[in-house]
Write a protein that holds these residues in place. Structure first.
Motif, mmCIF file in Angstrom:
data_model
loop_
_atom_site.group_PDB
_atom_site.id
_atom_site.type_symbol
_atom_site.label_atom_id
_atom_site.label_comp_id
_atom_site.label_asym_id
_atom_site.label_seq_id
_atom_site.Cartn_x
_atom_site.Cartn_y
_atom_site.Cartn_z
ATOM 1 N N SER A 51 65.579 -84.291 90.018
ATOM 2 C CA SER A 51 64.959 -84.754 91.252
ATOM 3 C C SER A 51 64.055 -85.933 90.916
ATOM 4 O O SER A 51 63.074 -85.776 90.175
ATOM 5 C CB SER A 51 64.119 -83.643 91.891
ATOM 6 N N PRO A 52 64.351 -87.139 91.402
ATOM 7 C CA PRO A 52 63.570 -88.315 90.997
ATOM 8 C C PRO A 52 62.103 -88.256 91.411
ATOM 9 O O PRO A 52 61.225 -88.654 90.638
ATOM 10 C CB PRO A 52 64.301 -89.484 91.665
ATOM 11 N N ALA A 53 61.827 -87.770 92.618
ATOM 12 C CA ALA A 53 60.434 -87.682 93.049
ATOM 13 C C ALA A 53 59.659 -86.702 92.168
ATOM 14 O O ALA A 53 58.514 -86.962 91.769
ATOM 15 C CB ALA A 53 60.356 -87.251 94.511
ATOM 16 N N ALA A 96 71.325 -86.252 103.044
ATOM 17 C CA ALA A 96 71.339 -84.887 102.522
ATOM 18 C C ALA A 96 71.899 -83.948 103.568
ATOM 19 O O ALA A 96 71.534 -84.028 104.755
ATOM 20 C CB ALA A 96 69.935 -84.444 102.121
ATOM 21 N N VAL A 97 72.801 -83.064 103.141
ATOM 22 C CA VAL A 97 73.375 -82.054 104.029
ATOM 23 C C VAL A 97 73.274 -80.700 103.344
ATOM 24 O O VAL A 97 72.984 -80.607 102.150
ATOM 25 C CB VAL A 97 74.852 -82.367 104.373
ATOM 26 N N SER A 98 73.527 -79.661 104.104
ATOM 27 C CA SER A 98 73.536 -78.306 103.553
ATOM 28 C C SER A 98 74.927 -77.712 103.737
ATOM 29 O O SER A 98 75.407 -77.596 104.867
ATOM 30 C CB SER A 98 72.495 -77.436 104.263
ATOM 31 N N LEU A 99 75.576 -77.360 102.629
ATOM 32 C CA LEU A 99 76.889 -76.741 102.693
ATOM 33 C C LEU A 99 76.746 -75.293 103.144
ATOM 34 O O LEU A 99 75.861 -74.573 102.679
ATOM 35 C CB LEU A 99 77.574 -76.810 101.329
ATOM 36 N N PRO A 118 74.764 -82.090 93.910
ATOM 37 C CA PRO A 118 74.209 -80.809 94.374
ATOM 38 C C PRO A 118 72.758 -80.632 93.934
ATOM 39 O O PRO A 118 72.390 -80.937 92.801
ATOM 40 C CB PRO A 118 75.112 -79.779 93.692
ATOM 41 N N LYS A 119 71.943 -80.163 94.859
ATOM 42 C CA LYS A 119 70.537 -79.909 94.593
ATOM 43 C C LYS A 119 70.203 -78.457 94.929
ATOM 44 O O LYS A 119 71.066 -77.686 95.357
ATOM 45 C CB LYS A 119 69.670 -80.859 95.423
ATOM 46 N N ARG A 120 68.950 -78.095 94.717
ATOM 47 C CA ARG A 120 68.549 -76.718 94.982
ATOM 48 C C ARG A 120 68.608 -76.415 96.474
ATOM 49 O O ARG A 120 68.696 -77.316 97.311
ATOM 50 C CB ARG A 120 67.143 -76.468 94.436
ATOM 51 N N ASN A 121 68.536 -75.138 96.805
ATOM 52 C CA ASN A 121 68.570 -74.661 98.200
ATOM 53 C C ASN A 121 69.857 -75.055 98.914
ATOM 54 O O ASN A 121 69.859 -75.284 100.128
ATOM 55 C CB ASN A 121 67.351 -75.180 98.982
ATOM 56 N N ASN A 122 70.945 -75.160 98.143
ATOM 57 C CA ASN A 122 72.262 -75.440 98.718
ATOM 58 C C ASN A 122 72.375 -76.837 99.337
ATOM 59 O O ASN A 122 73.249 -77.105 100.143
ATOM 60 C CB ASN A 122 72.639 -74.400 99.770
ATOM 61 N N GLU A 123 71.455 -77.738 98.975
ATOM 62 C CA GLU A 123 71.532 -79.110 99.481
ATOM 63 C C GLU A 123 72.567 -79.912 98.700
ATOM 64 O O GLU A 123 72.794 -79.685 97.506
ATOM 65 C CB GLU A 123 70.177 -79.816 99.378
ATOM 66 N N LEU A 124 73.157 -80.874 99.377
ATOM 67 C CA LEU A 124 74.073 -81.821 98.759
ATOM 68 C C LEU A 124 73.625 -83.216 99.158
ATOM 69 O O LEU A 124 73.568 -83.546 100.341
ATOM 70 C CB LEU A 124 75.511 -81.567 99.237
ATOM 71 N N TRP A 125 73.279 -84.044 98.163
ATOM 72 C CA TRP A 125 72.860 -85.417 98.419
ATOM 73 C C TRP A 125 74.060 -86.330 98.256
ATOM 74 O O TRP A 125 74.771 -86.269 97.239
ATOM 75 C CB TRP A 125 71.754 -85.829 97.473
ATOM 76 N N ILE A 126 74.276 -87.171 99.246
ATOM 77 C CA ILE A 126 75.445 -88.049 99.282
ATOM 78 C C ILE A 126 74.972 -89.496 99.307
ATOM 79 O O ILE A 126 74.153 -89.886 100.146
ATOM 80 C CB ILE A 126 76.298 -87.753 100.539
ATOM 81 N N ALA A 179 79.173 -79.135 107.194
ATOM 82 C CA ALA A 179 77.816 -78.984 106.672
ATOM 83 C C ALA A 179 76.778 -79.248 107.757
ATOM 84 O O ALA A 179 77.047 -79.899 108.775
ATOM 85 C CB ALA A 179 77.603 -79.949 105.506
ATOM 86 N N SER A 180 75.568 -78.766 107.515
ATOM 87 C CA SER A 180 74.447 -79.020 108.417
ATOM 88 C C SER A 180 73.680 -80.251 107.940
ATOM 89 O O SER A 180 73.411 -80.410 106.748
ATOM 90 C CB SER A 180 73.493 -77.817 108.444
ATOM 91 N N PHE A 181 73.313 -81.102 108.882
ATOM 92 C CA PHE A 181 72.559 -82.314 108.556
ATOM 93 C C PHE A 181 71.118 -81.951 108.206
ATOM 94 O O PHE A 181 70.497 -81.112 108.862
ATOM 95 C CB PHE A 181 72.584 -83.274 109.744
ATOM 96 N N ILE A 182 70.569 -82.612 107.167
ATOM 97 C CA ILE A 182 69.169 -82.389 106.788
ATOM 98 C C ILE A 182 68.336 -83.652 107.021
ATOM 99 O O ILE A 182 67.401 -83.650 107.805
ATOM 100 C CB ILE A 182 69.044 -81.939 105.316
ATOM 101 N N ARG A 183 68.691 -84.750 106.361
ATOM 102 C CA ARG A 183 67.885 -85.966 106.507
ATOM 103 C C ARG A 183 68.631 -87.161 105.923
ATOM 104 O O ARG A 183 69.610 -86.995 105.180
ATOM 105 C CB ARG A 183 66.534 -85.827 105.798
ATOM 106 N N THR A 184 68.148 -88.356 106.224
ATOM 107 C CA THR A 184 68.620 -89.583 105.582
ATOM 108 C C THR A 184 67.412 -90.334 105.030
ATOM 109 O O THR A 184 66.273 -90.100 105.446
ATOM 110 C CB THR A 184 69.357 -90.502 106.570
#
Length: 382
Positions: free
Chosen positions: A161-163, A241-244, A262-270, A305-310
């Protein structure tokens, strides 16, 4: 170059003052503090909020397929140092960088494309990639597009995670004695008798013996003050970022036109788009549609997938085509570490370690960064 003086007394002093709190400047602060040198980092916003925080965190030293041998080696050296670095940073800072080691997969849809990628991977003669056929790929990554017939798997590629990495770098640096000054804009390098002696900021004057300029796109203005031109172009990168819903993706998919991380909490960064000479950080509907379409072409269940953020960030692309790392010619005590473009996270460890070594007296040749030296870049631009 004219002498520049300050009228106000110093509000702080350190041996080393670093300008820029992105992943490069934060790494330098950590490595300098680790050497026991008094260190101040000034950042106009909050460390990690700029281009570094907008990255997706891939340490893709092989998948990126660098054509510059010196840069390729620098990238591998940096990536390979991350396991030990992560242990040290997390121990000192208490911050998890969400380090993942499952490896990267580059899929292909034809034997010709696969053979081309395989030949390129083997030509690097470093990491011994593995060829996965369609059966192995289906077992490892269920749900890939039916036209995918195989993939190149690279086990040494990792991601973070870069941040969180920026927070860990700065947190560890503080534990080792460094001072982090957020919300502080560097305005002017202060030079006396051909040597830097401090930096004037919007908060006051900081005195120091060395200055390391690592402020991304904002670095050009400061470098010009000491007679060094190093043009950087902003290249906007957008991601989503979306959630599978089911079966989290285990491996990072690194394709020609997209990457799925793939990131934690089932997130997928595209990510990511690449839009040169843009200065805004807005994400357009067209870009979002393109990212999701390319992602779902490889992994169809992205459509469910569910949308999370851009988000978006501005990468500092060097006109010279390579990062600039080392002492700035013409004034003593000024160093630079800029122009890492889309590989700042990957190159952060090696860059921070190289700057620390340079300030101890090492030469660019022994560090394997001759091609990145300001002196070499200045000569090449004539």
């Amino acid at each position: 170059m004219p002498e520049i003086k300050t009228k106000s007394p110093a509000i702080g002093h350190a041996e080393c003052l670093i300008i820029g709190g992105g992943v490069i400047g934060s790494s330098i602060a950590y490595h300098m503090a680790k050497e026991g040198r008094s260190t101040i980092l000034v950042e106009r916003f909050i460390p990690g909020e700029g281009a570094s925080g907008a990255a997706v965190g891939m340490l893709a030293a092989e998948s990126e397929e660098f054509t510059d041998p010196e840069l390729a080696q620098f990238a591998r050296t940096s990536r390979d140092a991350f396991p030990e670095l992560v242990r040290d940073l997390e121990r000192l800072s208490g911050v998890s960088v969400e380090f993942r080691t499952e490896g990267f997969v580059t899929p292909f849809r034809s034997e010709a494309e696969g053979q081309k990628r395989w030949n390129a991977a083997i030509a690097q003669e470093v990491d011994h990639p593995v060829w996965w056929d369609s059966r192995e790929l289906a077992r490892r990554i269920p749900g890939l597009d039916g036209q995918v017939i195989g993939a190149i798997y690279r086990s040494k590629e990792t991601q973070i995670s870069p941040a969180q990495l920026c927070r860990a770098y700065t947190g560890a640096a503080v534990e080792l004695g460094a001072t982090i000054c957020s919300g502080t804009q560097a305005e002017q390098l202060v030079v006396k008798n051909g040597r830097v002696c401090g930096v004037q900021t919007d908060s006051g004057f900081f005195s120091c013996k060395q200055v390391i300029i690592a402020g991304g796109l904002d670095s050009m203005r400061l470098l010009e003050q000491v007679g060094f031109e190093y043009p950087l172009n902003p290249v906007k990168g957008e991601a989503v970022a979306v959630s599978l819903k089911d079966h989290p993706l285990e491996y990072t998919i690194y394709a020609d036109d997209i990457y799925l991380v793939p990131k934690r909490n089932n997130e997928l960064w595209i990510g990511a788009t690449s839009l040169p000479h843009q200065h805004d950080k807005e994400v357009s509907i067209g870009s979002l549609e393109g990212l999701l379409a390319r992602a779902s072409a490889w992994l169809p269940r992205v459509r469910e997938a569910s949308f999370i953020r851009t988000w978006a960030g501005l990468r500092p692309q060097a006109v010279a085509g390579r990062p600039c790392i080392g002492p700035v010619p013409g004034v003593k005590g000024v160093y630079v570490a800029v122009g890492h473009y889309r590989n700042g996270v990957l190159l952060s460890e090696a860059t921070g370690r190289a700057i620390a070594a340079l300030l101890k007296g090492a030469g660019v040749a022994e560090l394997g960064i001759s091609g990145f030296s300001p002196e070499r870049i200045k000569e090449a631009s004539k």
